[in-house]
Design a protein around this motif. Sequence first.
Motif, PDB file in Angstrom:
ATOM      1  N   SER A  13     -59.406  57.123  64.729  1.00  0.00           N
ATOM      2  CA  SER A  13     -60.553  57.192  65.637  1.00  0.00           C
ATOM      3  C   SER A  13     -61.686  56.282  65.169  1.00  0.00           C
ATOM      4  O   SER A  13     -62.368  55.662  65.986  1.00  0.00           O
ATOM      5  N   LEU A  14     -61.894  56.176  63.859  1.00  0.00           N
ATOM      6  CA  LEU A  14     -62.910  55.251  63.346  1.00  0.00           C
ATOM      7  C   LEU A  14     -62.536  53.800  63.635  1.00  0.00           C
ATOM      8  O   LEU A  14     -63.398  52.984  63.954  1.00  0.00           O
ATOM      9  N   LEU A  15     -61.260  53.486  63.529  1.00  0.00           N
ATOM     10  CA  LEU A  15     -60.817  52.123  63.824  1.00  0.00           C
ATOM     11  C   LEU A  15     -60.985  51.791  65.303  1.00  0.00           C
ATOM     12  O   LEU A  15     -61.373  50.677  65.649  1.00  0.00           O
ATOM     13  N   ILE A  16     -60.691  52.747  66.162  1.00  0.00           N
ATOM     14  CA  ILE A  16     -60.840  52.514  67.603  1.00  0.00           C
ATOM     15  C   ILE A  16     -62.303  52.242  67.944  1.00  0.00           C
ATOM     16  O   ILE A  16     -62.614  51.342  68.710  1.00  0.00           O
ATOM     17  N   SER A  17     -63.200  53.008  67.339  1.00  0.00           N
ATOM     18  CA  SER A  17     -64.625  52.830  67.628  1.00  0.00           C
ATOM     19  C   SER A  17     -65.221  51.651  66.860  1.00  0.00           C
ATOM     20  O   SER A  17     -66.306  51.197  67.183  1.00  0.00           O
ATOM     21  N   GLN A  18     -64.513  51.191  65.830  1.00  0.00           N
ATOM     22  CA  GLN A  18     -64.963  50.092  64.964  1.00  0.00           C
ATOM     23  C   GLN A  18     -66.338  50.354  64.368  1.00  0.00           C
ATOM     24  O   GLN A  18     -67.166  49.463  64.229  1.00  0.00           O
ATOM     25  N   ARG A  19     -66.559  51.601  64.023  1.00  0.00           N
ATOM     26  CA  ARG A  19     -67.814  51.985  63.380  1.00  0.00           C
ATOM     27  C   ARG A  19     -67.536  52.403  61.952  1.00  0.00           C
ATOM     28  O   ARG A  19     -66.438  52.805  61.605  1.00  0.00           O
ATOM     29  N   LYS A  20     -68.555  52.345  61.148  1.00  0.00           N
ATOM     30  CA  LYS A  20     -68.499  52.815  59.769  1.00  0.00           C
ATOM     31  C   LYS A  20     -67.331  52.202  59.001  1.00  0.00           C
ATOM     32  O   LYS A  20     -66.519  52.902  58.405  1.00  0.00           O
ATOM     33  N   LEU A  21     -67.250  50.885  59.019  1.00  0.00           N
ATOM     34  CA  LEU A  21     -66.155  50.198  58.333  1.00  0.00           C
ATOM     35  C   LEU A  21     -66.170  50.456  56.829  1.00  0.00           C
ATOM     36  O   LEU A  21     -65.129  50.430  56.186  1.00  0.00           O
ATOM     37  N   LYS A  22     -67.337  50.750  56.254  1.00  0.00           N
ATOM     38  CA  LYS A  22     -67.390  51.079  54.828  1.00  0.00           C
ATOM     39  C   LYS A  22     -66.657  52.395  54.557  1.00  0.00           C
ATOM     40  O   LYS A  22     -65.959  52.524  53.560  1.00  0.00           O
ATOM     41  N   ASN A  23     -66.832  53.368  55.453  1.00  0.00           N
ATOM     42  CA  ASN A  23     -66.124  54.641  55.304  1.00  0.00           C
ATOM     43  C   ASN A  23     -64.629  54.437  55.453  1.00  0.00           C
ATOM     44  O   ASN A  23     -63.842  55.054  54.741  1.00  0.00           O
ATOM     45  N   ILE A  24     -64.242  53.580  56.366  1.00  0.00           N
ATOM     46  CA  ILE A  24     -62.824  53.291  56.573  1.00  0.00           C
ATOM     47  C   ILE A  24     -62.232  52.685  55.307  1.00  0.00           C
ATOM     48  O   ILE A  24     -61.143  53.067  54.880  1.00  0.00           O
ATOM     49  N   LYS A  25     -62.958  51.789  54.680  1.00  0.00           N
ATOM     50  CA  LYS A  25     -62.466  51.135  53.471  1.00  0.00           C
ATOM     51  C   LYS A  25     -62.236  52.155  52.354  1.00  0.00           C
ATOM     52  O   LYS A  25     -61.230  52.080  51.643  1.00  0.00           O
ATOM     53  N   SER A  26     -63.115  53.119  52.219  1.00  0.00           N
ATOM     54  CA  SER A  26     -62.933  54.123  51.165  1.00  0.00           C
ATOM     55  C   SER A  26     -61.756  55.053  51.473  1.00  0.00           C
ATOM     56  O   SER A  26     -61.027  55.454  50.557  1.00  0.00           O
ATOM     57  N   ILE A  27     -61.537  55.375  52.737  1.00  0.00           N
ATOM     58  CA  ILE A  27     -60.383  56.206  53.108  1.00  0.00           C
ATOM     59  C   ILE A  27     -59.088  55.430  52.864  1.00  0.00           C
ATOM     60  O   ILE A  27     -58.108  55.988  52.359  1.00  0.00           O
ATOM     61  N   LYS A  29     -58.611  53.117  50.654  1.00  0.00           N
ATOM     62  CA  LYS A  29     -58.422  53.062  49.207  1.00  0.00           C
ATOM     63  C   LYS A  29     -57.796  54.367  48.710  1.00  0.00           C
ATOM     64  O   LYS A  29     -56.882  54.358  47.879  1.00  0.00           O
ATOM     65  N   TRP A  30     -58.256  55.493  49.235  1.00  0.00           N
ATOM     66  CA  TRP A  30     -57.696  56.789  48.868  1.00  0.00           C
ATOM     67  C   TRP A  30     -56.233  56.882  49.302  1.00  0.00           C
ATOM     68  O   TRP A  30     -55.385  57.348  48.542  1.00  0.00           O
ATOM     69  N   LEU A  31     -55.936  56.421  50.527  1.00  0.00           N
ATOM     70  CA  LEU A  31     -54.555  56.454  51.009  1.00  0.00           C
ATOM     71  C   LEU A  31     -53.642  55.583  50.152  1.00  0.00           C
ATOM     72  O   LEU A  31     -52.513  55.970  49.835  1.00  0.00           O
ATOM     73  N   LYS A  32     -54.131  54.411  49.761  1.00  0.00           N
ATOM     74  CA  LYS A  32     -53.330  53.526  48.904  1.00  0.00           C
ATOM     75  C   LYS A  32     -53.000  54.209  47.582  1.00  0.00           C
ATOM     76  O   LYS A  32     -51.921  54.018  47.025  1.00  0.00           O
ATOM     77  N   ALA A  33     -53.920  55.004  47.079  1.00  0.00           N
ATOM     78  CA  ALA A  33     -53.681  55.726  45.827  1.00  0.00           C
ATOM     79  C   ALA A  33     -52.597  56.791  45.983  1.00  0.00           C
ATOM     80  O   ALA A  33     -51.962  57.182  45.006  1.00  0.00           O
ATOM     81  N   LEU A  34     -52.368  57.245  47.210  1.00  0.00           N
ATOM     82  CA  LEU A  34     -51.338  58.254  47.476  1.00  0.00           C
ATOM     83  C   LEU A  34     -49.950  57.651  47.641  1.00  0.00           C
ATOM     84  O   LEU A  34     -48.953  58.378  47.637  1.00  0.00           O
ATOM     85  N   GLN A  35     -49.884  56.338  47.781  1.00  0.00           N
ATOM     86  CA  GLN A  35     -48.594  55.703  48.025  1.00  0.00           C
ATOM     87  C   GLN A  35     -47.648  55.965  46.855  1.00  0.00           C
ATOM     88  O   GLN A  35     -48.024  55.854  45.693  1.00  0.00           O
ATOM     89  N   LEU A  36     -46.418  56.321  47.196  1.00  0.00           N
ATOM     90  CA  LEU A  36     -45.414  56.634  46.191  1.00  0.00           C
ATOM     91  C   LEU A  36     -44.839  55.357  45.584  1.00  0.00           C
ATOM     92  O   LEU A  36     -44.992  54.270  46.144  1.00  0.00           O
ATOM     93  N   ARG A  37     -44.160  55.476  44.477  1.00  0.00           N
ATOM     94  CA  ARG A  37     -43.606  54.308  43.787  1.00  0.00           C
ATOM     95  C   ARG A  37     -42.611  53.541  44.649  1.00  0.00           C
ATOM     96  O   ARG A  37     -42.458  52.335  44.496  1.00  0.00           O
ATOM     97  N   ASP A  38     -41.912  54.243  45.553  1.00  0.00           N
ATOM     98  CA  ASP A  38     -40.923  53.577  46.402  1.00  0.00           C
ATOM     99  C   ASP A  38     -41.544  52.939  47.641  1.00  0.00           C
ATOM    100  O   ASP A  38     -40.848  52.384  48.477  1.00  0.00           O
ATOM    101  N   GLY A  39     -42.875  53.025  47.778  1.00  0.00           N
ATOM    102  CA  GLY A  39     -43.570  52.393  48.890  1.00  0.00           C
ATOM    103  C   GLY A  39     -43.896  53.331  50.034  1.00  0.00           C
ATOM    104  O   GLY A  39     -44.708  53.012  50.888  1.00  0.00           O
TER     105      GLY A  39
END
Length: 72
Positions: A13-27, A29-39
């Motif tokens: 929803s944030l991407l659709i509205s294209q608002r708060k891109l700084k908040n999107i970047k932090s989310i 980053k958090w998602l990337k940290a959750l990525q498993l070793r197999d991708g």
Amino acid sequence: NLFEGGSVLLLESLLISQRKLKNIKSILKWLKALQLRDGFFPYHAKLKNQPNISCTIKILAIFKKYHLITLP
């Protein structure tokens, strides 16, 4: 969890509205940290050893949307 009413829906929803891109970047980053070793990504943040194909596809699509929006 990431999928049902969680972070992925908020991020979309944030991407659709294209608002708060700084908040999107932090989310992202958090998602990337959750990525498993197999991708893959887990269905739930606490399920660090259970890859989920549908969640992975959705998250990768969101990464792509973000990068397309932020291209100069």
